[in-house]
Design a protein around this motif. Structure first.
Motif, PDB file in Angstrom:
ATOM      1  N   ASP A   1       3.719  -0.419   2.056  1.00 37.73           N
ATOM      2  CA  ASP A   1       2.651  -1.403   1.915  1.00 37.73           C
ATOM      3  C   ASP A   1       1.709  -1.321   3.116  1.00 37.73           C
ATOM      4  N   LYS A   2       0.528  -0.737   2.908  1.00 41.87           N
ATOM      5  CA  LYS A   2      -0.413  -0.510   4.000  1.00 41.87           C
ATOM      6  C   LYS A   2      -0.894  -1.819   4.621  1.00 41.87           C
ATOM      7  N   GLU A   3      -1.151  -2.816   3.789  1.00 45.33           N
ATOM      8  CA  GLU A   3      -1.683  -4.087   4.287  1.00 45.33           C
ATOM      9  C   GLU A   3      -0.719  -4.733   5.278  1.00 45.33           C
TER      10      GLU A   3
ATOM     11  N   THR B   1       3.770   0.015  -3.377  1.00 47.54           N
ATOM     12  CA  THR B   1       4.228  -1.381  -3.434  1.00 47.54           C
ATOM     13  C   THR B   1       5.666  -1.503  -3.910  1.00 47.54           C
TER      14      THR B   1
ATOM     15  N   HIS C   1      -0.260   4.254   0.502  1.00 45.14           N
ATOM     16  CA  HIS C   1       0.075   2.904   0.043  1.00 45.14           C
ATOM     17  C   HIS C   1       0.973   2.927  -1.191  1.00 45.14           C
TER      18      HIS C   1
END
Length: 312
Positions: A39-41, A63, A61
């Motif tokens: 998860d990049k965020e 999830t 990315h």
């Protein structure tokens, strides 16, 4: 060189994995890039909280996450967008040169064999661990869990894999390979050990020094200790307990400190077509850092090429 790291794998992910990535980045050289898969965020948030620029890393990315308790084969098939599945796809495509994760061990084994596949000639890949020696230095123990049941010819191959690993990554010259047994005599042991001994004795592929017992594991008699994965995993878990017990008893000793898994990072899967390292589920940032650096060392030493050549 690009090293892939699953930032979603492990009991304390993604915080521990991202913090470990930060420390690993500091130890990498120019031209060596860490690719964070997950998860990049969330990863960017953790980096910014620690005043580290996201520009220091590459991101892929994803999830989906394969949980620790999930069935390995089903999870790999049913979760193609998980961090582990994506990591292996990148490794297969050559977008990264090594991949490591502290996630589901079974999924890492299955993923390695399904994606980059086993090196031709290798019957079964093996997992290794480091064994500290009383007088300093280290030894290699394999298999530690990938293969609960083995045939004699598979143990011989483990001797080859362990010897090349010890020589290439840890600079141990002409590693001495021993067969883990219940006695030193040639005729001792169960059916597996009795059948394996003559094969190892006759081989010219490594420096065989005979049988050793459990009490010899931390001595100077050998550098590589070969056993089936069931035996090796029991030994590994017992050895890990030494460190935990000494900490609980507040007993400070340099030798037992070297049982701390954090120093070694993880267990390589030897016998597949690319460097793959599996970390402990409870990996701390220090362990993650060392897992990444072990991956780097496996690439730099050209270990996979040497194994391919040995099994031609």
């Amino acid at each position: 060189m690009k090293i892939g790291l699953d930032i979603m794998g492990g009991d304390f992910a993604p915080k521990a994995t991202v913090l470990g990535a930060i420390e690993a980045y500091k130890a990498l050289s120019a031209g060596q890039k860490l690719v964070l898969i997950g998860d990049k965020e969330i990863a960017v948030t953790i980096l910014q909280e620690n005043n580290v620029s996201p520009d220091n890393f590459e991101f892929v990315h994803t999830t989906e996450v394969i949980g620790m308790g999930e069935h390995p084969t089903k999870a790999i098939v049913q979760k193609p967008n998980s961090s582990i599945s994506v990591g292996f796809q990148l490794l297969k495509e050559g977008a990264i040169q090594a991949f490591s994760s502290a996630g589901n061990t079974g999924a890492m084994l299955v993923g390695a064999m399904f994606s980059v596949k086993t090196i031709p000639g290798v019957v079964r890949p093996a997992m290794t661990t480091i064994v500290p020696k009383l007088k300093g230095g280290l030894g290699i123990l394999l298999d530690v869990g990938a293969n609960a049941d083995c045939k004699p010819e598979v143990l011989v191959q483990f001797g080859v894999l362990g010897s090349l690993f010890a020589q290439s990554v840890y600079d141990i010259d002409n590693p001495r390979v021993a067969l883990m047994n219940i006695g030193e005599e040639e005729e001792k042991g169960n059916i597996l050990c009795q059948a394996t001994y003559p094969l190892m004795k006759e081989t010219t592929l490594f420096n065989f020094v005979g049988n050793v017992e459990g009490r010899d594991l931390f001595s100077e008699g050998a550098d590589v200790f070969v056993c089936d994965g069931f035996t090796g995993n029991v030994i590994l878990k017992l050895a890990e307990t030494f460190y935990v017990i000494t900490r609980k008893k507040q007993f400070k000793d340099e030798f037992f400190d070297r049982f701390n898994y954090e120093q070694y990072g993880g267990s390589p899967i030897l016998g597949v077509n690319a460097p793959v390292v599996v970390g402990h589920g409870i990996s701390s940032p220090e362990a993650i850092k060392n897992m990444v650096l072990l991956s780097k060392n496996m690439v730099e030493s050209k270990l996979v090429d040497k194994i391919k050549q040995a099994f031609q």
